[in-house]
Write a protein that holds these residues in place. Structure first.
Motif, short mmCIF file in Angstrom:
data_model
loop_
_atom_site.label_atom_id
_atom_site.label_comp_id
_atom_site.label_asym_id
_atom_site.label_seq_id
_atom_site.Cartn_x
_atom_site.Cartn_y
_atom_site.Cartn_z
N TYR A 22 0.84 -1.20 0.00
CA TYR A 22 0.00 0.00 0.00
C TYR A 22 0.87 1.25 0.00
CZ TYR A 22 -4.35 -2.57 0.98
OH TYR A 22 -5.45 -3.40 0.89
N THR A 26 -2.14 5.81 2.03
CA THR A 26 -3.17 4.87 2.50
C THR A 26 -2.84 4.36 3.89
OG1 THR A 26 -3.62 4.20 0.22
CG2 THR A 26 -4.38 2.72 1.96
N HIS A 29 -3.73 6.70 6.68
CA HIS A 29 -5.15 6.67 7.01
C HIS A 29 -5.48 5.51 7.95
CE1 HIS A 29 -7.14 9.91 4.96
NE2 HIS A 29 -6.49 9.66 3.84
N ARG A 76 -15.11 4.16 6.36
CA ARG A 76 -13.66 3.97 6.24
C ARG A 76 -13.06 3.47 7.55
NH1 ARG A 76 -10.24 9.09 6.19
NH2 ARG A 76 -9.98 8.46 8.37
N SER A 80 -11.07 0.00 8.13
CA SER A 80 -9.69 -0.02 8.63
C SER A 80 -9.56 -0.96 9.82
CB SER A 80 -9.26 1.39 9.04
OG SER A 80 -9.24 2.26 7.94
N LYS A 174 -1.82 3.19 -7.91
CA LYS A 174 -2.01 2.65 -6.56
C LYS A 174 -1.37 1.26 -6.45
CE LYS A 174 -6.29 5.06 -5.30
NZ LYS A 174 -7.69 4.89 -4.88
#
Length: 300
Positions: A22, A26, A29, A76, A80, A174
């Motif tokens: 990643y 990202t 976050h 989100r 996570s 990405k």
């Protein structure tokens, strides 16, 4: 709090970097969302990550809604923490995932905003190519619209990524996935002119680099810098409203589909992992065609 808790986050971050590959953006976050949950654990006197149960998760979600977080933000955070605990279960650091049963709130499906061709023309005409920064801005706008790349991807473009003979650019997307995107004559001419003139003037001996787009201090442009440039151009043009960087990406996809490009090709160009991410533009295209029909058909 138990040091084991912080160590579990360190292990998870290493997993995201090494196994999932990643981006740093990202990962930050994930770290923010998980650390925020650790603060909640401290408030609730929960000392160990294995002590968290579904009741605690429901209390946490209630607190998020009380703080009036948007549904997208809550979704989100759940995602996570669900991934975090899934990793902990895999590593046998906890017995079960308390976030497995937490339902992610349904998000409002908003159609992507885009520019009509006449609006885009006004935006390009607002570029003052007599100035150094104007040359850079024209090249930036042309490349973003010509390729549909993300702003974060655009900031990473280096001179070696450009093939001016074939008019293609190597984009680092990405998850460090790479793709080649062609660009047309307008972008080619604007980029060539900028490289030969404006970019050389922006370069500094103190901080030489090979990034394509530079700021006034000779350093690579950031996503925030690009956002500032786009908003400034909206103010200078005759257009109303605000612009967000993704609008040029949305416009790229919408115009391709409206002019007959197949969805798989657009998916590849955008760097979407799933076709479902690209399909949203079919709804935009239908609206685009309808408005064109109503505007131009004699008996509409």
């Amino acid at each position: 709090m138990d040091p084991y808790v912080n160590n579990s986050l360190k292990m998870f971050v290493e997993y995201l970097q090494i196994e999932k590959n990643y981006s740093q953006y990202t990962i930050e976050h994930y770290q923010y969302d998980i650390n925020e949950f650790f603060m909640f654990m401290s408030e609730q006197a929960i000392g160990k990550i294995d002590d968290v149960n579904y009741s605690d998760v429901r209390i946490y979600l209630t607190k998020l809604y009380e703080r009036q977080f948007a549904r997208k933000s809550v979704a989100r955070k759940i995602s996570s923490l669900r991934s975090f605990y899934k990793f902990l279960v895999r590593e046998k650091m906890v017995k079960e995932n308390p976030f497995a049963l937490a339902s992610i709130p349904k998000l409002e499906k908003k159609l992507p905003e885009f520019f009509y061709e006449e609006e885009l023309e006004k935006l390009f005409n607002a570029c003052e190519t007599e100035t150094i920064l104007g040359q850079r801005n024209k090249a930036l706008l042309e490349l973003l619209y010509a390729t549909g790349m993300r702003v974060s991807e655009c900031c990473q473009i280096r001179l070696k990524d450009l093939d001016m003979y074939l008019s293609t650019v190597l984009v680092h997307g990405k998850g460090n996935k790479q793709r080649y995107i062609p660009f047309g004559s307008y972008a080619h001419d604007a980029i060539a002119f900028y490289i030969e003139n404006g970019r050389n003037s922006l370069l500094t001996k103190e901080a030489p680099n090979d990034y394509l787009f530079l700021n006034a201090r000779g350093k690579p442009l950031t996503p925030r810098g690009i956002r500032y440039i786009l908003n400034k151009h909206i103010d200078q043009s005759s257009l109303n409203g605000k612009i967000h960087p993704h609008m040029l990406r949305h416009t790229f996809a919408t115009h391709l589909l409206a002019n007959g490009a197949d969805m798989r090709t657009v998916q590849e160009l955008l760097g979407h992992a799933f076709l479902s991410s690209t399909q949203v533009y079919t709804h935009v295209t239908n609206d685009y065609l309808r408005k064109s029909y109503l505007a131009h058909h004699p008996r509409a």
